[in-house]
Design a protein around this motif. Structure first.
Motif, short mmCIF file in Angstrom:
data_model
loop_
_atom_site.label_atom_id
_atom_site.label_comp_id
_atom_site.label_asym_id
_atom_site.label_seq_id
_atom_site.Cartn_x
_atom_site.Cartn_y
_atom_site.Cartn_z
N HIS A 83 7.59 75.77 33.70
CA HIS A 83 8.30 76.97 33.22
C HIS A 83 7.89 77.28 31.79
CE1 HIS A 83 11.15 77.98 36.43
NE2 HIS A 83 11.26 76.70 36.66
N SER A 84 7.68 78.57 31.52
CA SER A 84 7.31 78.98 30.17
C SER A 84 8.54 79.28 29.32
CB SER A 84 6.42 80.23 30.23
OG SER A 84 7.09 81.29 30.89
N GLY A 85 9.70 79.26 29.93
CA GLY A 85 10.95 79.48 29.20
C GLY A 85 11.93 78.36 29.51
N SER B 134 15.74 68.60 19.71
CA SER B 134 15.83 70.03 20.06
C SER B 134 15.82 70.28 21.57
CB SER B 134 14.70 70.85 19.42
OG SER B 134 13.46 70.63 20.08
N TYR B 135 15.94 69.21 22.39
CA TYR B 135 16.04 69.41 23.85
C TYR B 135 17.39 70.04 24.18
CZ TYR B 135 15.34 68.53 28.82
OH TYR B 135 15.15 68.68 30.18
N GLU B 136 17.36 71.07 25.00
CA GLU B 136 18.59 71.75 25.43
C GLU B 136 18.85 71.44 26.89
OE1 GLU B 136 19.32 75.85 24.20
OE2 GLU B 136 17.40 75.79 23.14
N VAL B 137 20.01 70.86 27.20
CA VAL B 137 20.41 70.59 28.59
C VAL B 137 21.17 71.80 29.11
CG1 VAL B 137 21.71 69.08 30.12
CG2 VAL B 137 20.54 68.11 28.13
N ASP C 84 12.72 71.30 29.73
CA ASP C 84 11.80 71.07 30.85
C ASP C 84 12.64 70.55 32.01
OD1 ASP C 84 12.38 68.42 30.29
OD2 ASP C 84 10.47 68.02 29.26
N ILE C 85 11.98 69.99 33.04
CA ILE C 85 12.71 69.44 34.18
C ILE C 85 12.42 67.95 34.24
CG2 ILE C 85 13.01 69.49 36.69
CD1 ILE C 85 11.91 72.38 36.59
N ARG C 86 13.48 67.14 34.36
CA ARG C 86 13.31 65.70 34.46
C ARG C 86 14.15 65.19 35.62
NH1 ARG C 86 13.04 63.73 28.09
NH2 ARG C 86 11.76 65.49 27.41
#
Length: 505
Positions: free
Chosen positions: A475-477, A436-439, A457-459
């Motif tokens: 980030h909360s969003g 479910s990770y969205e790029v 998130d940020i990677r």
């Protein structure tokens, strides 16, 4: 003894005598009679106004009427006069009320007229601004024919590609692109594989943490920052586009907003900061690309290259041309100075919306992502589709070329990140992300050493090893944009939580 007018039988106010008949007259009445008849009313002999002789009296007293000689008659006269005064007062009050109503109506009409004038003035001003914006694009109305010198566009494998020509890629433009690419390639070869000394080392980058967060750039009523870019020559200048339809320029050093640019009618999904001018670009689902002056705080150009929402923007290395992709299945190459579309191309065989676009660092090729998970590489000069990279599933959401010119990173709605080798035209690395990770955003730093991914998130990954060095979840969003500062001395991110965050040591 009272003088009595021979005409009215009343005491005259201005008595005069006629030398012809020796009779007393009221001057007003005798003058009217002489004017009409030119004769004395008693004798009928000729008489003029100059012959009349005024009679001097001290205080002419009118005799009382016979009816006013007794007390009851006087009371009756007073009652009649009182009644007349009351009737006159009533008439005056009615006239006053009518006048007030007329005045009220006139004031209401005046107020309504002022409102109409104000609205018309505003509309005229808006129309003038729109006209001033549209004037440079007058050439877009009538598309020109494809120049005979232009080669026909063909897709990979020889399939036909529809070219919607607007102005044309002239030999001068093509030569300008080639010259710039030659210069950039030469500079890249000189640099070789050496890494700039100022570049932050991996061990230091892994220690980065959040140092600042700003949530007041965009409206809270329609929350969300949808795109992010930094000025390449001054990475303290940050550019964001929001769901509130605004474009905001933010100064990282001063921690204040430099300009808020308003004009789009829908959310802003792509932004670019010009490296050499105080100019920024933005694109929106409202089908327009806008060119803004940061110093003037106004829109200086509207490029109408597409008939559907614009999904991607990329600035050519010359700084003079803009690449755009759209849901109308076309990519367009436009001149930012004139606002004219130089060429528009679509792959008829695909029949699919484009989701993103990015120039290769040399500017002669570029990549586009599609809604059916394809990555297409195009030759700009020939306007041909020279390579396709299948492998993703789901719409492609982000693509990024490395500064070394060899690598292409792509992300799609399949929870994976793919790295492609442009020399061998194949996928050499796939990084599987969480389910479910969205790029949403991909970016290499200016040296091509690090790759940042923004989404759930940020990677941050180090190139060649492709190992994860950093992971930020502040980030909360959803994170919609990431960008590296000069020499990776800081990392910037923006997200749907309406915040702009910075990370460094």
């Amino acid at each position: 003894m009272s003088l009595v007018c021979a005409i009215s039988n009343e005491v005259p106010e201005h008595p005069c005598v006629s030398p012809v008949s020796n009779q007393v007259f009221e001057r007003r009445l005798i003058e009217k009679y002489i004017a009409e008849n030119g004769a004395d009313p008693i004798t009928g002999q000729p008489l003029s106004e100059e012959q009349l002789v005024d009679i001097k009296v001290s205080h002419p007293m009118r005799p009382k009427a016979p009816s006013a000689t007794s007390i009851p008659a006087i009371l009756k006269a007073l009652q009649d006069e009182w009644d007349a005064v009351m009737l006159h007062s009533f008439t005056l009050r009615q006239q006053l009320q009518t006048t007030r109503q007329e005045l009220s109506h006139a004031l209401y009409q005046h107020d309504a007229a002022c409102r109409v004038i104000a609205r018309l003035t505003k509309e005229v001003t808006a129309a003038r601004e729109a006209l001033a914006t549209l004037k440079p694009q007058a050439g877009l109305v009538v598309p020109q024919a494809v120049p005979a010198s232009q080669p026909a566009a063909v897709g990979a494998g020889g399939e036909p590609v529809e070219v919607s020509e607007q102005v044309g890629m002239t030999p001068e433009i093509i030569q300008k692109l080639q010259d710039k690419a030659t210069v950039l390639t030469t500079e890249r070869k000189k640099r070789g594989k050496t890494v700039p000394q100022e570049l932050v080392r991996g061990e230091d980058l892994s220690k980065y943490q959040q140092v600042a967060s700003h949530a007041g750039l965009h409206s809270a009523s329609v929350p969300g920052i949808l795109c992010l870019d930094l000025c390449p020559t001054d990475t303290n200048r940050v550019l964001t586009g929001g769901a509130d339809k605004n474009v905001v320029v933010f100064d990282k050093r001063e921690e204040q907003i430099v300009a808020t640019l308003k004009g789009h009618t829908k959310k802003v999904t792509s932004v670019i900061y010009h490296p050499a001018q105080s100019v920024v670009f933005s694109a929106s689902p409202d089908s327009t690309i806008r060119v803004w002056s940061v110093s003037g705080g106004n829109c200086v150009q509207v490029i109408r290259a597409h008939e559907a929402g614009v999904t991607g923007l990329s600035l050519h290395a010359t700084g003079d041309y803009l690449l755009s992709s759209s849901e109308d299945q076309y990519w367009a190459f436009s001149d930012i100075q004139t606002g004219r579309v130089l060429t528009k191309v679509t792959d008829e065989t695909a029949g699919c919306a484009l989701t993103c676009a990015q120039f290769h660092p040399d500017g002669l090729i570029f990549g586009t992502g599609t809604a059916d998970s394809q990555i297409k590489i195009w030759d700009l000069k020939e306007r041909t589709n020279v390579a396709n990279f299948p492998g993703h599933s789901g719409p492609v959401t982000a693509i990024a070329f490395s500064e070394n010119g060899y690598y292409l990173a792509t992300g799609a709605q399949d929870c994976s990140l793919k790295l492609w080798d442009l020399r061998k035209l194949k996928n050499f690395k796939t990084i599987t992300l969480d389910s479910s990770y969205e790029v949403k955003s991909l970016v290499f730093d200016q040296s091509g050493t690090y790759l940042a991914v923004g989404g759930s998130d940020i990677r941050v990954y180090v190139c060649k090893q492709w190992s994860e060095m950093l992971n930020f979840t502040e980030h909360s969003g959803l994170v919609t944009g990431v960008a590296f500062g000069e020499h990776a001395q800081f990392l910037a991110s923006a997200g749907m939580d309406r915040s702009l965050k910075f990370y460094s040591l």
